[in-house]
Write a protein that holds these residues in place. Structure first.
Motif, PDB file in Angstrom:
ATOM      1  N   ASP A 131       3.873   5.283 -13.489  1.00 25.88           N
ATOM      2  CA  ASP A 131       3.585   5.220 -12.051  1.00 25.88           C
ATOM      3  C   ASP A 131       2.104   4.992 -11.780  1.00 25.88           C
ATOM      4  O   ASP A 131       1.731   4.232 -10.887  1.00 25.88           O
ATOM      5  CB  ASP A 131       4.058   6.512 -11.371  1.00 25.88           C
ATOM      6  N   TYR A 132       1.227   5.631 -12.572  1.00 22.90           N
ATOM      7  CA  TYR A 132      -0.213   5.425 -12.384  1.00 22.90           C
ATOM      8  C   TYR A 132      -0.597   3.971 -12.626  1.00 22.90           C
ATOM      9  O   TYR A 132      -1.350   3.364 -11.858  1.00 22.90           O
ATOM     10  CB  TYR A 132      -1.006   6.322 -13.329  1.00 22.90           C
ATOM     11  N   TYR A 133      -0.087   3.378 -13.718  1.00 27.63           N
ATOM     12  CA  TYR A 133      -0.444   1.988 -14.022  1.00 27.63           C
ATOM     13  C   TYR A 133       0.069   1.038 -12.930  1.00 27.63           C
ATOM     14  O   TYR A 133      -0.608   0.082 -12.552  1.00 27.63           O
ATOM     15  CB  TYR A 133       0.124   1.572 -15.378  1.00 27.63           C
ATOM     16  N   LEU A 135       0.830  -1.201   0.000  1.00 26.49           N
ATOM     17  CA  LEU A 135       0.000   0.000   0.000  1.00 26.49           C
ATOM     18  C   LEU A 135       0.867   1.254   0.000  1.00 26.49           C
ATOM     19  O   LEU A 135       0.594   2.218  -0.724  1.00 26.49           O
ATOM     20  CB  LEU A 135      -0.936  -0.001   1.204  1.00 26.49           C
ATOM     21  N   GLU A 136       1.938   1.239   0.809  1.00 29.85           N
ATOM     22  CA  GLU A 136       2.837   2.397   0.827  1.00 29.85           C
ATOM     23  C   GLU A 136       3.449   2.632  -0.553  1.00 29.85           C
ATOM     24  O   GLU A 136       3.557   3.774  -1.012  1.00 29.85           O
ATOM     25  CB  GLU A 136       3.945   2.176   1.866  1.00 29.85           C
ATOM     26  N   GLN A 137       3.845   1.540  -1.223  1.00 31.06           N
ATOM     27  CA  GLN A 137       4.413   1.680  -2.569  1.00 31.06           C
ATOM     28  C   GLN A 137       3.398   2.310  -3.525  1.00 31.06           C
ATOM     29  O   GLN A 137       3.740   3.209  -4.306  1.00 31.06           O
ATOM     30  CB  GLN A 137       4.831   0.303  -3.093  1.00 31.06           C
ATOM     31  N   LEU A 157       3.862   5.792  -5.527  1.00 34.31           N
ATOM     32  CA  LEU A 157       3.830   5.812  -7.000  1.00 34.31           C
ATOM     33  C   LEU A 157       2.758   6.779  -7.504  1.00 34.31           C
ATOM     34  O   LEU A 157       2.979   7.517  -8.468  1.00 34.31           O
ATOM     35  CB  LEU A 157       3.566   4.405  -7.531  1.00 34.31           C
ATOM     36  N   GLU A 158       1.602   6.775  -6.843  1.00 30.50           N
ATOM     37  CA  GLU A 158       0.537   7.706  -7.237  1.00 30.50           C
ATOM     38  C   GLU A 158       0.984   9.150  -7.046  1.00 30.50           C
ATOM     39  O   GLU A 158       0.768  10.009  -7.920  1.00 30.50           O
ATOM     40  CB  GLU A 158      -0.716   7.430  -6.404  1.00 30.50           C
ATOM     41  N   LEU A 159       1.648   9.433  -5.907  1.00 31.41           N
ATOM     42  CA  LEU A 159       2.143  10.791  -5.649  1.00 31.41           C
ATOM     43  C   LEU A 159       3.174  11.195  -6.689  1.00 31.41           C
ATOM     44  O   LEU A 159       3.146  12.311  -7.216  1.00 31.41           O
ATOM     45  CB  LEU A 159       2.723  10.867  -4.235  1.00 31.41           C
TER      46      LEU A 159
END
Length: 645
Positions: free
Chosen positions: A111-113, A86-88, A92-94
């Protein structure tokens, strides 16, 4: 910790950090967000990582993008444990959001994918929907309008399925409906564009979102202008201009000014048109938006040519072409990179429970082989030492060593090939199954907005047809699994079997006409499962690729040792250069193909299991003849239990 609760805690922390946006940037390391959430009291987390994430998000909120990105990269480099999934995903979303602000579309998409992949594995649908919204905007910016529509509809399907009704979620839905409408408008599907603009406007009106009401009015006005409804187009453009000025959205105001100029020009009000065009140009000078400037040049070129000012029109047109080409060059480059990125990233979507089990199995198998190789190598070394003084025995040992190494090499090669086929199978299977599921979800959510009974009926038929196609696909995937099974004998009449199968196929292909003939004895002893795989796929292909109302001839001939079956259709045929490739997995050579391209691959493997053979002759636009030859009585051996591959 339960992953849903952990996700809830993360959302609370994001909200706490966002409440501190108005603080000065130098206070990021202080305790603003700690007044809103006590991270240190949450169990089963790494508080240091969460604090550092909060700091990176704060840097992003204060537009310190380079520092925020550096902090995210540092955190990601430390996370190799699966417990930090979850942290990853959040990091990645940020980082994707940071890349979007910096105009780095390809890294943002990557990163979104990746974050979507993790969120879906963790069943955090809402988080996945946010990333799909980000991907939609990225795809639209780089000109991939069809992909923008696809990802936008995925986001909408998830949000509607999860019944997200907060005001923030509703505004996000307004945005995504509007973006899909713009994408449809770019590919000139105006009715679809208008439908999504209306969804967006209805929600904006219900929420009294003045900014979105004005913006969507401007977008719909362009379609109304193209359809000739000038009065309504002008009314909506004026709403957009007033709203854009109120919210200091100069780019939107400039585009609307150009549209007003076009309306005046269509009414031969040349002076008023020039005033609107000049106003748009002045706004463009403030915002320095090249896309708006390109629209201005194109509009002025058309305007001057209509006034027969050809020289000025050509000057503006050359300026438009030069600016358009520079913008398109970047867009095309981004589009190519995005396609490559999409192909690479979709492979991660195959990380489901079945893949985990197969990976565990393959790892143990490789470890077993490594242990065997180590034992064999140790035994060979011991034999060499014990018999080093005996030349003859030493030579024998050397030959044995060579033979064993060759066998190990062959088996290792076979193992690698099998693992590769398993990887490909799992990847394609997960991808093929997801596509109709997403189609059904999309049709279901669209059905909620359908009011016409005929439209509703059409959507239901499409859902049923998609479900049937998915059932056929799953049935073929089940066949690939059954190819692993050992051969079992059963005696039956092949002519009766083929006759019954043809009757079943006619239920799905009513216009198909089978002519079945036999000569000699057609009773054989074989495995009915593999026989079914062979003839179901071949005869179904004949139904799909035949010409309308043409017949399909099936001739069954038996002699003392073999039975031969010829299936002949009068259809589109196969080009000669493809005949050597038709039995490869996931191969499709016609737009009529309805499956995932594994039918003839299954036929080839099933025939290999029962000792049969197949030959295909075809003439393009005239038809194909498939000849299958099988032993009348199969011989069961140890090799029949080998795995697929």
């Amino acid at each position: 910790m339960d992953i849903q609760y952990k996700g809830y805690c993360f959302d609370q922390m994001d909200a706490a950090v966002d409440k501190c946006k108005d603080n000065v940037a130098d206070s990021l390391d202080n305790v603003c967000y700690k007044h809103h959430i006590l991270i240190d009291t949450i169990k089963d987390i790494d508080a240091e990582i969460w604090h550092e994430y909060a700091r990176a998000r704060g840097l992003f909120n204060h537009m310190k993008f380079d520092e925020a990105k550096e902090s995210v990269n540092h955190l990601l480099s430390q996370m190799t444990d699966s417990s930090f999934q979850l942290e990853q995903a959040k990091l990645l979303e940020l980082r994707g959001n940071i890349c979007v602000v910096g105009g780095e579309e390809q890294p943002a998409a990557i990163d979104y994918y990746k974050s979507i992949n993790i969120y879906l594995q963790l069943d955090l649908q809402r988080n996945a929907a946010k990333c799909y919204r980000g991907i939609t905007n990225v795809q639209f910016r780089v000109g991939n309008h069809k992909l923008a529509i696809e990802n936008g509809q995925r986001a909408i399907a998830i949000e509607i399925a999860n019944r997200m009704h907060s005001r923030t979620d509703s505004v996000d839905l307004i945005n995504i409906y509007n973006t899909i409408g713009l994408a449809y408008q770019q590919i000139h599907e105006l009715d679809s564009a208008m439908k999504y603009f209306e969804y967006s406007q209805t929600m904006a009106t219900d929420l009294k979102e003045e900014f979105w009401i004005g913006l969507v009015n401007g977008n719909t006005a362009k379609i109304l202008f193209e359809k000739g409804d000038m009065e309504e187009a002008e009314r909506r453009i004026r709403i957009d201009i007033n709203t854009s000025r109120k919210f200091n959205e100069h780019a939107s105001a400039a585009v609307s000014m150009l549209s007003m100029g076009d309306i005046c020009a269509s009414r031969n009000q040349k002076k008023e048109a020039s005033l609107y065009y000049d106003s748009a140009y002045q706004l463009q000078k403030i915002i320095k938006d090249k896309a708006v400037l390109a629209m201005y040049y194109r509009t002025l070129a058309k305007f001057n040519r209509n006034k027969q000012n050809f020289r000025e029109g050509d000057i503006y047109f050359r300026q438009y072409i030069a600016l358009r080409d520079s913008l398109q060059g970047a867009t095309i480059g981004n589009g190519i990179e995005q396609v490559q990125n999409k192909a690479r990233l979709e492979k991660q979507l195959a990380d489901i429970n079945l893949l985990r089990m197969e990976n565990t199995y393959k790892t143990k198998k490789v470890q077993l082989w490594q242990l065997c190789i180590g034992i064999i190598a140790g035994a060979l070394l011991l034999l060499f030492i014990l018999y080093r003084n005996n030349r003859k025995l030493n030579q024998q040992l050397t030959r044995l060593n060579v033979d064993l190494e060759e066998k190990i090499k062959d088996r290792t090669t076979e193992l690698i090939k099998t693992n590769k086929e398993l990887d490909t199978y799992l990847y394609r299977a997960s991808h093929d199954v997801r596509r109709p599921i997403l189609s059904i979800i999309g049709l279901a959510q669209i059905a909620e907005f359908a009011t016409d009974i005929h439209e509703q009926s059409d959507i239901r038929k499409k859902i049923i047809a998609t479900a049937r196609d998915m059932d056929k696909m799953l049935h073929k995937l089940k066949m690939t699994y059954e190819l692993r099974a050992s051969v079992e004998k059963q005696t039956f009449d092949l002519y009766e079997y083929v006759s019954g199968l043809s009757q079943d196929l006619v239920k799905f292909y009513p216009s198909a006409k089978f002519q079945i003939a036999k000569s000699g004895d057609t009773v054989l002893t074989s495995d009915i499962r593999f026989i079914n795989m062979i003839f179901l796929n071949i005869m179904e292909n004949a139904c799909v690729f035949r010409h309308v109302d043409s017949g399909i001839n099936v001739n069954i001939e038996g002699d003392a040792d073999y039975i031969s079956v010829n299936i002949e259709d009068h259809g589109i045929g196969i080009q000669e250069e493809y005949l050597t490739s038709i039995f490869e997995a996931y191969t499709r050579f016609s737009e009529r193909s309805i499956g995932s391209g594994i039918g003839l691959y299954i036929v080839s493997k099933a025939l290999s299991k029962i000792g049969g053979s197949i030959n295909v002759r075809s003439i393009v636009y005239e038809g194909s003849i498939v000849k299958v030859r099988m032993p009348r009585n199969i011989q069961v051996s140890d090799t029949s239990a080998m795995a697929m591959g």
